[in-house]
Design a protein around this motif. Sequence first.
Motif, PDB file in Angstrom:
ATOM      1  N   LEU A 157      48.795 -28.465 -13.171  1.00 17.03           N
ATOM      2  CA  LEU A 157      49.483 -29.457 -12.344  1.00 17.03           C
ATOM      3  C   LEU A 157      48.492 -30.202 -11.454  1.00 17.03           C
ATOM      4  N   GLU A 158      47.533 -29.463 -10.888  1.00 20.72           N
ATOM      5  CA  GLU A 158      46.523 -30.106 -10.048  1.00 20.72           C
ATOM      6  C   GLU A 158      45.682 -31.095 -10.866  1.00 20.72           C
ATOM      7  N   GLN A 159      45.255 -30.651 -12.054  1.00 12.24           N
ATOM      8  CA  GLN A 159      44.468 -31.538 -12.915  1.00 12.24           C
ATOM      9  C   GLN A 159      45.261 -32.779 -13.303  1.00 12.24           C
ATOM     10  N   ARG A 160      46.551 -32.570 -13.584  1.00 13.30           N
ATOM     11  CA  ARG A 160      47.403 -33.697 -13.951  1.00 13.30           C
ATOM     12  C   ARG A 160      47.496 -34.698 -12.806  1.00 13.30           C
ATOM     13  N   GLY A 161      47.606 -34.184 -11.574  1.00 13.08           N
ATOM     14  CA  GLY A 161      47.655 -35.063 -10.417  1.00 13.08           C
ATOM     15  C   GLY A 161      46.409 -35.914 -10.295  1.00 13.08           C
ATOM     16  N   ILE A 198      52.115 -37.614  -7.193  1.00 15.91           N
ATOM     17  CA  ILE A 198      52.635 -36.879  -6.039  1.00 15.91           C
ATOM     18  C   ILE A 198      53.477 -35.679  -6.462  1.00 15.91           C
ATOM     19  N   GLY A 199      54.314 -35.835  -7.483  1.00 11.68           N
ATOM     20  CA  GLY A 199      55.168 -34.738  -7.915  1.00 11.68           C
ATOM     21  C   GLY A 199      54.377 -33.518  -8.337  1.00 11.68           C
ATOM     22  N   SER A 200      53.363 -33.716  -9.187  1.00 18.58           N
ATOM     23  CA  SER A 200      52.544 -32.593  -9.641  1.00 18.58           C
ATOM     24  C   SER A 200      51.794 -31.949  -8.490  1.00 18.58           C
ATOM     25  N   LEU A 201      51.270 -32.770  -7.594  1.00 18.44           N
ATOM     26  CA  LEU A 201      50.447 -32.244  -6.501  1.00 18.44           C
ATOM     27  C   LEU A 201      51.286 -31.482  -5.488  1.00 18.44           C
ATOM     28  N   GLU A 202      52.523 -31.902  -5.264  1.00 23.81           N
ATOM     29  CA  GLU A 202      53.373 -31.180  -4.310  1.00 23.81           C
ATOM     30  C   GLU A 202      53.671 -29.766  -4.800  1.00 23.81           C
ATOM     31  N   VAL A 203      53.871 -29.613  -6.112  1.00 26.97           N
ATOM     32  CA  VAL A 203      54.089 -28.275  -6.659  1.00 26.97           C
ATOM     33  C   VAL A 203      52.818 -27.449  -6.555  1.00 26.97           C
ATOM     34  N   ALA A 204      51.666 -28.058  -6.857  1.00 27.09           N
ATOM     35  CA  ALA A 204      50.393 -27.340  -6.778  1.00 27.09           C
ATOM     36  C   ALA A 204      50.095 -26.890  -5.358  1.00 27.09           C
ATOM     37  N   VAL A 205      50.453 -27.715  -4.378  1.00 23.56           N
ATOM     38  CA  VAL A 205      50.224 -27.349  -2.974  1.00 23.56           C
ATOM     39  C   VAL A 205      51.038 -26.120  -2.602  1.00 23.56           C
ATOM     40  N   SER A 206      52.264 -26.033  -3.072  1.00 18.68           N
ATOM     41  CA  SER A 206      53.166 -24.971  -2.632  1.00 18.68           C
ATOM     42  C   SER A 206      52.909 -23.641  -3.332  1.00 18.68           C
ATOM     43  N   SER A 228      44.476 -29.517  -3.603  1.00 14.96           N
ATOM     44  CA  SER A 228      45.701 -30.263  -3.873  1.00 14.96           C
ATOM     45  C   SER A 228      46.189 -31.010  -2.642  1.00 14.96           C
ATOM     46  N   HIS A 229      46.031 -30.412  -1.464  1.00 21.02           N
ATOM     47  CA  HIS A 229      46.372 -31.092  -0.214  1.00 21.02           C
ATOM     48  C   HIS A 229      45.553 -32.375  -0.076  1.00 21.02           C
ATOM     49  N   TYR A 230      44.257 -32.263  -0.352  1.00 17.17           N
ATOM     50  CA  TYR A 230      43.376 -33.432  -0.261  1.00 17.17           C
ATOM     51  C   TYR A 230      43.818 -34.517  -1.240  1.00 17.17           C
ATOM     52  N   ALA A 231      44.113 -34.122  -2.479  1.00 20.94           N
ATOM     53  CA  ALA A 231      44.553 -35.094  -3.479  1.00 20.94           C
ATOM     54  C   ALA A 231      45.885 -35.716  -3.087  1.00 20.94           C
ATOM     55  N   LEU A 232      46.787 -34.919  -2.505  1.00 22.93           N
ATOM     56  CA  LEU A 232      48.086 -35.445  -2.085  1.00 22.93           C
ATOM     57  C   LEU A 232      47.923 -36.445  -0.939  1.00 22.93           C
TER      58      LEU A 232
END
Length: 298
Positions: free
Chosen positions: A90-94, A107-115, A125-129
Amino acid sequence: MMTLTTPSLRPSFAHDPSLEARLKGLSRLSGVMTFTGFGGIVMLLGPSALADFSEVDLAVTRVPLPIVLVGVFCAGMALRHWVLRRVSQLEQRGWELLLAGRPEAAIGSLEVAVSAGSDRSRIRSHYALTLAWLRQGDYERALALGEETHHLPRRNRDSRVCDAQVPALMATILALYGELEDARKWVGRIRRPMFDETDHALLAQAVMLCREGRDVDAVRRIQRTAREDVPEMDVGAVAVIHAFARSRLEGQLVPLKPGCVLPERPARASQYEYLACEWPELAAFLRGEDAPAPVLDA
């Protein structure tokens, strides 16, 4: 001008609350399984481990309790590995979507990766978001996320993200917002990791110089950095700022330095509209208009 390229994309991940809940639940379950199963390893370390414990009836056979618990431990480790692999995807996809100029899909992929990610993955993932919300033009949300990222626990820290990329991104957002003093404070917090030649402060400092009307200094600051030392995610934005500053030189000659970003008007100006949400002169430039130099306070 060198711009961000669009890789071949797989179907996008929407923000799926059920997926987020499942991954978090599986992560907690794996923790319980490994903690419980570790007791089996401790039991096996005893001099007569298998003789001292009762057997567990598994329907087809009976197995000593320590062996069963070791199996639970291994299953928990395997489950944890699967969850982390899924979060990594998910992070890579973001990041792929960000590079493709599709922050709203990232944003959708990164929000899941953050949590659901590990500490190290959560910071990335926070940085990417934060970057994704900036590219959506939502400075307020990007600033809030950047502050949150800066204060995340530093266990298993990624020094490149924590010490360089996050402060540089916060400085850039504040500079684009017009908060130049606060932007300078964040630039002062940038700590480049050892052996890292990347010029993390470049974009923020170029924006600050332009917003102060120091266009010649902005051009020279950008040309001071070789193309290969410009952060990958900043290349297109730096080229736009470079072109914008050169368009306002008013006859002052600043020769192009070989190896720097090319100062051409962007072919897809809409991709960089996020830079001009609070900057009318740059917005006019992106529309193809000749923008007057800003009136500075005395």
